[in-house]
Design a protein around this motif. Structure first.
Motif, mmCIF file in Angstrom:
data_model
loop_
_atom_site.group_PDB
_atom_site.id
_atom_site.type_symbol
_atom_site.label_atom_id
_atom_site.label_comp_id
_atom_site.label_asym_id
_atom_site.label_seq_id
_atom_site.Cartn_x
_atom_site.Cartn_y
_atom_site.Cartn_z
ATOM 1 N N SER A 175 0.831 -1.197 0.000
ATOM 2 C CA SER A 175 0.000 0.000 0.000
ATOM 3 C C SER A 175 0.868 1.251 0.000
ATOM 4 C CB SER A 175 -0.910 0.003 1.235
ATOM 5 O OG SER A 175 -1.561 1.249 1.370
ATOM 6 N N ASP A 185 -0.060 3.799 1.600
ATOM 7 C CA ASP A 185 -0.350 4.415 2.892
ATOM 8 C C ASP A 185 0.818 4.154 3.837
ATOM 9 O OD1 ASP A 185 -1.248 5.252 5.354
ATOM 10 O OD2 ASP A 185 -3.183 4.238 5.244
ATOM 11 N N GLN A 186 1.613 5.162 4.093
ATOM 12 C CA GLN A 186 2.819 4.969 4.888
ATOM 13 C C GLN A 186 2.533 4.742 6.362
ATOM 14 O OE1 GLN A 186 6.081 7.558 4.079
ATOM 15 N NE2 GLN A 186 5.670 7.682 1.890
ATOM 16 N N GLU A 187 1.288 4.922 6.781
ATOM 17 C CA GLU A 187 0.932 4.647 8.173
ATOM 18 C C GLU A 187 0.688 3.156 8.401
ATOM 19 O OE1 GLU A 187 1.003 6.898 10.601
ATOM 20 O OE2 GLU A 187 1.736 8.300 9.091
ATOM 21 N N THR A 188 0.229 2.450 7.367
ATOM 22 C CA THR A 188 -0.119 1.041 7.533
ATOM 23 C C THR A 188 0.870 0.107 6.845
ATOM 24 O OG1 THR A 188 -1.540 1.047 5.569
ATOM 25 C CG2 THR A 188 -2.554 1.636 7.672
ATOM 26 N N SER A 189 1.323 0.472 5.647
ATOM 27 C CA SER A 189 2.247 -0.361 4.865
ATOM 28 C C SER A 189 1.733 -1.804 4.747
ATOM 29 C CB SER A 189 3.658 -0.346 5.482
ATOM 30 O OG SER A 189 4.192 0.944 5.459
ATOM 31 N N GLU A 190 0.451 -1.965 4.423
ATOM 32 C CA GLU A 190 -0.099 -3.302 4.268
ATOM 33 C C GLU A 190 -0.062 -3.709 2.800
ATOM 34 O OE1 GLU A 190 -4.166 -3.143 5.477
ATOM 35 O OE2 GLU A 190 -4.761 -1.799 3.865
ATOM 36 N N PRO A 231 -7.496 -5.215 0.844
ATOM 37 C CA PRO A 231 -6.412 -5.404 1.816
ATOM 38 C C PRO A 231 -6.055 -6.887 1.902
ATOM 39 C CG PRO A 231 -8.502 -5.091 2.954
ATOM 40 C CD PRO A 231 -8.787 -4.901 1.490
ATOM 41 N N GLU A 254 -4.050 -9.167 4.249
ATOM 42 C CA GLU A 254 -3.394 -9.192 5.553
ATOM 43 C C GLU A 254 -2.732 -10.552 5.774
ATOM 44 O OE1 GLU A 254 -5.757 -7.343 8.719
ATOM 45 O OE2 GLU A 254 -7.226 -6.833 7.174
ATOM 46 N N GLN A 257 5.884 -7.747 6.922
ATOM 47 C CA GLN A 257 6.790 -6.874 6.194
ATOM 48 C C GLN A 257 7.934 -7.628 5.524
ATOM 49 O OE1 GLN A 257 6.427 -6.867 9.531
ATOM 50 N NE2 GLN A 257 8.371 -6.514 10.604
ATOM 51 N N ASP A 297 -13.882 1.305 2.073
ATOM 52 C CA ASP A 297 -12.444 1.558 1.954
ATOM 53 C C ASP A 297 -12.138 2.953 1.454
ATOM 54 O OD1 ASP A 297 -13.208 1.423 -0.677
ATOM 55 O OD2 ASP A 297 -12.114 -0.428 -1.128
#
Length: 430
Positions: free
Chosen positions: A100, A102-107, A124, A126, A137, A425
């Motif tokens: 992603s 989104d640097q806050e989640t990095s999913e 997503p 997961e 990660q 989402d």
């Protein structure tokens, strides 16, 4: 008391002999993979990996998933989605798999864009829902297939699971195992992928394994003479884009398998419906095997180098994503397995350089355009039959890096049974 000259000569000769034997053994052990060459090689690779990616492994920065936007190092140009003036993209949607933005989640996610470049949905993925052992990660979303009900099947590099999730990311089924690289729907309710050195078929509704063809236990023993020699080539692999080649522990590195569907079989008189097309990167080998007997019906080493993603086509040809590792220029090649006729379909140009030293996908679209995944520069592009740019999309992480793209897939606008998948989402189609 000083030793006699003869004793000193004997001792010196003995030391030189030991040095010679040690050097010879070092060379031979490196060549043939004898002790301690594999252990030293593993230790060296581990050191390089840890020193390069410690921030990733501590969850600070996803360095394993980041790549430079281009080969020149120039990141001054604006990046993102760019549609060429007057270009006509193939109508429908493009799905892109990776990390992603989104640097806050990095999913891990699969993102879907319409023909204007607008994101209309994301799934997503997961990983820790499928495997509690390996940190998310440290794996990379790689293979991906999409279904008409809006669900997704995903596989992972360095992961130990394969899973199907619904349109909102909820797990429908997951299976633990060393599945990797690509996954392909067969059109008969099956999914073909690799598990280690085995080609396996999974039931797409349950994930149950319904068939296994082992490269080592079934295919190699079933082929004699010249066909057996197909698998006897010493293998090499680059560790980094700018490094040379080295010998390593992975002798085949299988990276794709797909089934010849019945509706396409008449175009390939030398094959039968149900035969399997596969790729072994380390042997530069693309081949077709009879899954009932393990006997190769056709095989070819190169001219591709470290290739990915061979595909059957309705005109009786096979196209191959030729990474051409080390040359600085990747290609899409087409081969007629019956005649051996070969052509280069796309090789980039000065305006549109194209090179990914590993990974990569390609897909021919109904309007004749070509969808390309430039994995190692984090870019997806659609090009016309003459190689002209239709659109490009950089998967931007920050000012200096793009996200690795492991898969891009086009689907028609009418693909989904209930229309574009919808979830809370924030990027659903209106």
């Amino acid at each position: 008391m000083k030793k006699p000259l003869s004793d000193r000569l004997f001792f010196g000769g003995f030391l030189l002999s030991l040095v010679f034997i040690a050097m010879t053994y070092g060379i031979v052990s490196s060549w043939w993979g004898w002790f301690p060459a594999p252990q030293l090689g593993l230790a060296h690779r581990t050191y390089l990996d840890v020193s390069t990616n410690w921030k990733n492994d501590l969850g600070l920065e996803p360095t394993r998933h980041l790549v430079p936007p281009n080969d020149t190092g120039d990141v001054s140009a604006e990046r993102g989605f760019a549609l060429a003036p007057g270009a006509s993209p193939q109508p429908g949607y493009t799905l892109i798999a990776g990390l992603s933005d989104d640097q806050e989640t990095s999913e891990h996610v699969v993102r879907m864009f319409d023909a204007t470049g607008t994101e209309v949905h994301r799934w997503p993925i997961e990983y820790d829902n499928f495997d509690p052992i390996i940190p998310p990660q440290n794996v990379m979303l790689h293979g991906m297939e999409v279904f008409e009900d809006g669900s997704i099947v995903a596989t992972f590099d360095t992961g130990q699971a394969i899973a199907r999730v619904d349109a909102c990311g909820a797990t429908m089924w997951s299976v633990r195992g060393g599945f990797h690289h690509s996954i392909t729907r067969s059109g008969d309710g099956g999914l073909w992928t690799w598990e280690g050195d085995d080609m396996v078929r999974l039931d797409e509704e349950t994930g149950e394994k319904t068939f296994t063809l082992s490269l080592v236990r079934d295919v190699i023993p079933a082929n004699d003479g010249e066909q057996r020699a197909t698998f006897d080539i010493r293998t090499i692999e680059p560790n980094e884009a700018d490094e040379g080649l080295m010998y390593l522990y992975d002798p085949f590195h299988p990276n794709d398998v797909e089934m010849l569907r019945p509706e396409m079989a008449d175009a390939f008189p030398m094959f039968e419906a149900g035969d399997l097309l596969f790729s072994l990167r380390e042997l530069n080998l693309v081949a077709v095997v009879d899954p009932k007997t393990g006997i190769l019906r056709w095989s070819q080493h190169g001219p591709w180098l470290k290739q990915h993603d061979p595909d059957f086509h309705a005109d009786g040809t096979i196209t191959v994503f030729d990474n051409a590792t080390g040359t600085g220029r990747s290609l899409i090649r087409r081969v007629d397995p019956q005649t051996g006729e070969m052509s280069t379909e796309f090789a980039g140009n000065e305006v549109l350089p194209f090179y990914t030293w590993r990974r990569g996908k390609h897909q021919y679209l109904p309007n004749g355009n070509l969808l390309l995944t430039n994995a190692e520069h984090g870019r997806v592009l659609e090009v016309g039959p003459e190689g002209r740019i239709v659109w490009t999309r950089d998967m931007v992480w920050d000012a200096n890096s793009n996200l690795i793209i492991t898969e891009a897939r086009h689907i028609p606008k009418s693909f989904f049974e209930q229309g574009v998948p919808r979830c809370n989402d924030g990027v659903d189609a209106q």
